[in-house]
Design a protein around this motif. Sequence first.
Motif, PDB file in Angstrom:
ATOM      1  N   SER A  46     -55.587 -10.711 -18.568  1.00  0.00           N
ATOM      2  CA  SER A  46     -56.936 -10.808 -18.019  1.00  0.00           C
ATOM      3  C   SER A  46     -57.052 -11.819 -16.881  1.00  0.00           C
ATOM      4  N   GLY A  47     -56.044 -12.635 -16.666  1.00  0.00           N
ATOM      5  CA  GLY A  47     -56.112 -13.668 -15.642  1.00  0.00           C
ATOM      6  C   GLY A  47     -55.684 -13.166 -14.274  1.00  0.00           C
ATOM      7  N   THR A  48     -55.449 -14.117 -13.367  1.00  0.00           N
ATOM      8  CA  THR A  48     -55.052 -13.776 -11.994  1.00  0.00           C
ATOM      9  C   THR A  48     -53.657 -14.278 -11.647  1.00  0.00           C
ATOM     10  N   SER A  49     -52.972 -14.895 -12.586  1.00  0.00           N
ATOM     11  CA  SER A  49     -51.665 -15.475 -12.291  1.00  0.00           C
ATOM     12  C   SER A  49     -50.536 -14.536 -12.680  1.00  0.00           C
ATOM     13  N   SER A  50     -49.330 -14.872 -12.228  1.00  0.00           N
ATOM     14  CA  SER A  50     -48.141 -14.091 -12.564  1.00  0.00           C
ATOM     15  C   SER A  50     -47.817 -14.229 -14.052  1.00  0.00           C
ATOM     16  N   ARG A  51     -47.141 -13.230 -14.590  1.00  0.00           N
ATOM     17  CA  ARG A  51     -46.729 -13.242 -15.997  1.00  0.00           C
ATOM     18  C   ARG A  51     -45.237 -12.947 -16.100  1.00  0.00           C
ATOM     19  N   THR A  52     -44.601 -13.604 -17.071  1.00  0.00           N
ATOM     20  CA  THR A  52     -43.173 -13.421 -17.303  1.00  0.00           C
ATOM     21  C   THR A  52     -42.949 -12.510 -18.490  1.00  0.00           C
ATOM     22  N   ILE A  53     -42.081 -11.539 -18.324  1.00  0.00           N
ATOM     23  CA  ILE A  53     -41.734 -10.581 -19.378  1.00  0.00           C
ATOM     24  C   ILE A  53     -40.219 -10.558 -19.485  1.00  0.00           C
ATOM     25  N   GLU A  54     -39.691 -10.675 -20.703  1.00  0.00           N
ATOM     26  CA  GLU A  54     -38.236 -10.762 -20.839  1.00  0.00           C
ATOM     27  C   GLU A  54     -37.758 -10.195 -22.160  1.00  0.00           C
ATOM     28  N   TYR A  69     -47.754  -2.751 -20.060  1.00  0.00           N
ATOM     29  CA  TYR A  69     -48.361  -3.977 -19.545  1.00  0.00           C
ATOM     30  C   TYR A  69     -49.377  -3.607 -18.471  1.00  0.00           C
ATOM     31  N   SER A  70     -50.465  -4.375 -18.411  1.00  0.00           N
ATOM     32  CA  SER A  70     -51.482  -4.112 -17.400  1.00  0.00           C
ATOM     33  C   SER A  70     -52.255  -5.380 -17.066  1.00  0.00           C
ATOM     34  N   PHE A  71     -52.852  -5.390 -15.857  1.00  0.00           N
ATOM     35  CA  PHE A  71     -53.751  -6.463 -15.420  1.00  0.00           C
ATOM     36  C   PHE A  71     -55.154  -5.872 -15.344  1.00  0.00           C
ATOM     37  N   SER A  72     -56.092  -6.496 -16.056  1.00  0.00           N
ATOM     38  CA  SER A  72     -57.427  -5.916 -16.195  1.00  0.00           C
ATOM     39  C   SER A  72     -58.381  -6.289 -15.069  1.00  0.00           C
ATOM     40  N   ASN A  73     -58.037  -7.288 -14.234  1.00  0.00           N
ATOM     41  CA  ASN A  73     -58.927  -7.709 -13.149  1.00  0.00           C
ATOM     42  C   ASN A  73     -59.070  -6.583 -12.130  1.00  0.00           C
ATOM     43  N   LEU A 120     -39.329  -4.577  -7.122  1.00  0.00           N
ATOM     44  CA  LEU A 120     -40.051  -3.420  -6.623  1.00  0.00           C
ATOM     45  C   LEU A 120     -41.541  -3.726  -6.612  1.00  0.00           C
ATOM     46  N   LEU A 121     -42.279  -2.890  -5.919  1.00  0.00           N
ATOM     47  CA  LEU A 121     -43.730  -3.007  -5.830  1.00  0.00           C
ATOM     48  C   LEU A 121     -44.342  -1.773  -6.467  1.00  0.00           C
ATOM     49  N   ILE A 122     -45.232  -1.975  -7.431  1.00  0.00           N
ATOM     50  CA  ILE A 122     -45.828  -0.869  -8.180  1.00  0.00           C
ATOM     51  C   ILE A 122     -47.241  -0.612  -7.661  1.00  0.00           C
ATOM     52  N   PRO A 123     -47.559   0.607  -7.220  1.00  0.00           N
ATOM     53  CA  PRO A 123     -48.897   0.907  -6.698  1.00  0.00           C
ATOM     54  C   PRO A 123     -49.906   1.186  -7.807  1.00  0.00           C
ATOM     55  N   SER A 124     -49.982   0.299  -8.763  1.00  0.00           N
ATOM     56  CA  SER A 124     -50.860   0.472  -9.911  1.00  0.00           C
ATOM     57  C   SER A 124     -51.068  -0.892 -10.560  1.00  0.00           C
ATOM     58  N   THR A 125     -52.062  -1.013 -11.423  1.00  0.00           N
ATOM     59  CA  THR A 125     -52.286  -2.270 -12.143  1.00  0.00           C
ATOM     60  C   THR A 125     -51.711  -2.239 -13.544  1.00  0.00           C
ATOM     61  N   SER A 126     -50.976  -1.197 -13.868  1.00  0.00           N
ATOM     62  CA  SER A 126     -50.321  -1.123 -15.180  1.00  0.00           C
ATOM     63  C   SER A 126     -48.976  -0.434 -15.036  1.00  0.00           C
ATOM     64  N   PHE A 127     -48.070  -0.733 -15.953  1.00  0.00           N
ATOM     65  CA  PHE A 127     -46.751  -0.105 -15.913  1.00  0.00           C
ATOM     66  C   PHE A 127     -46.158  -0.038 -17.306  1.00  0.00           C
ATOM     67  N   THR A 145     -40.768 -11.242 -13.428  1.00  0.00           N
ATOM     68  CA  THR A 145     -42.087 -11.821 -13.163  1.00  0.00           C
ATOM     69  C   THR A 145     -42.962 -10.751 -12.522  1.00  0.00           C
ATOM     70  N   ALA A 146     -44.132 -10.524 -13.112  1.00  0.00           N
ATOM     71  CA  ALA A 146     -45.092  -9.538 -12.610  1.00  0.00           C
ATOM     72  C   ALA A 146     -46.246 -10.282 -11.941  1.00  0.00           C
ATOM     73  N   THR A 147     -46.432 -10.053 -10.628  1.00  0.00           N
ATOM     74  CA  THR A 147     -47.492 -10.724  -9.863  1.00  0.00           C
ATOM     75  C   THR A 147     -48.509  -9.690  -9.389  1.00  0.00           C
ATOM     76  N   PRO A 148     -49.774  -9.826  -9.786  1.00  0.00           N
ATOM     77  CA  PRO A 148     -50.799  -8.862  -9.335  1.00  0.00           C
ATOM     78  C   PRO A 148     -51.180  -9.104  -7.880  1.00  0.00           C
ATOM     79  N   LEU A 149     -51.425  -8.018  -7.148  1.00  0.00           N
ATOM     80  CA  LEU A 149     -51.762  -8.089  -5.726  1.00  0.00           C
ATOM     81  C   LEU A 149     -53.065  -7.346  -5.443  1.00  0.00           C
TER      82      LEU A 149
END
Length: 447
Positions: A46-54, A69-73, A120-127, A145-149
């Motif tokens: 729900s935030g605006t910062s990068s997230r680490t997945i491992e 995984y998804s970013f809800s903003n 890579l760059l994903i043209p979506s807010t979820s993957f 590291t997943a960074t929302p844009l």
Amino acid sequence: MASQTPILVPVCLLMVTLSAFVVSQGAGNNVINCTDWQLSYGETFSGTSSRTIESTHDYCDNLNISQHYSFSNSAFSAIDITFDDRTNMEDQQDILTISYVDGNSMTQIKEFTGETVDGLLIPSTSFELSFETDSSHHFWGYKLTATPLAYASCSQFAADEGGTFDTLQPQVIESSHPYCDNMTVNQHYNFTAPQAGDFVLAFDTQSYLDIGDSSLEISYTNADGFSTQTFTGDLPDTVEIASDWFDLTFSSLASGYLRWGYRFTVLPSQPITCSEFYDNHGTVFATLEPSIIQSAHPYCNNMNVTQHYDFTHPDVVGIILTAHSKNDFGHDYGDSLALRGLAEQGYDHSWYGEGVFLDEIVLSPGPMSLRFISDSTDQYWGYHFTVTFQTAPWSSSSTTSSSSIVANSEVVKHLRRPEKIITPKNAAVRMMLMFKQWKTMLKEENK
């Protein structure tokens, strides 16, 4: 004391276990072991910062894991994925797959295996992330590291039909980043400001379309009739348009190769008088925005103009001057333009007469001087240069922010276009730049 020992040992073990769980949480990963990892189905951020997945390190054999995984903003439209350098999986046997939801269907972007893992760059807010391993060897695993844009989404890009500009101020036009498969975008741009009708499109240096699978077509009508230019792969530094409108058509196929796309700045050629030209002593360019350096059109007789320019942005490694096709001093060798770049003892580029302009000049970053002289006879169109910049791929302008919403980020490293193909017309100037940079590095090493 002996009777207390059975109580103390389990308590110590419990403390160690809880400590490991908290550290793992702080690292952005809830995984303690392979069993718990397989029970994880992903997360919504729900935030605006990068997230680490491992994965676990090392990972286990015989795994078949799927996580979402998804970013809800709602401000976000894309996700930038970068991998830790330690990422390592059994080559061709243990495979990590990343997919995203495109409409109502799942689209696979890329499979990863082995040691060399590009982002890579994903043209979506979820993957969707899937990881399968066999029953033999296992290695360190992956960490990403997943960074929302906050770029324009593919749907927003597809719905954009262009626009009308009633100003001569520079305008930025761009695709989504990256663009999507199976796109056809038609846009019409019209310029209604007084004196509109002669433009330069200056392309961002990271602009790139997949060769053979995507293209950009620009059409317009001028005094010579209808003209169409089509581009793919490595896009040009500039495109000249002698019209007050142009149509843009972008198309992509279902190739699965998602590239960064394009961005260009529309630079109107705002006419200047001879007195304005004479009074212009240069400027300091502190940003990476394209600009124009030009004379009056036509210039006047008996002029002696010296201009000094400096480029102070810390990420600039090269200054590109692209000559306009109209550049002309006639055949009068009494009219001349001379240019001096950084650390040059004299003016190292000079022009006299018609047709002697190089298409492109590349200079080292730093001060630059232009000196223009005209005699008392004929007058011609003069000169016009579009100024664009080469930036270092490791610079602050070449990465995305991990702490806030990133709008119009300068460069996504793994989607940067390849280095330009060296052609006979620009090989000499690029060799000059490389030689200057090599001399600078030697000086730094010998300090």
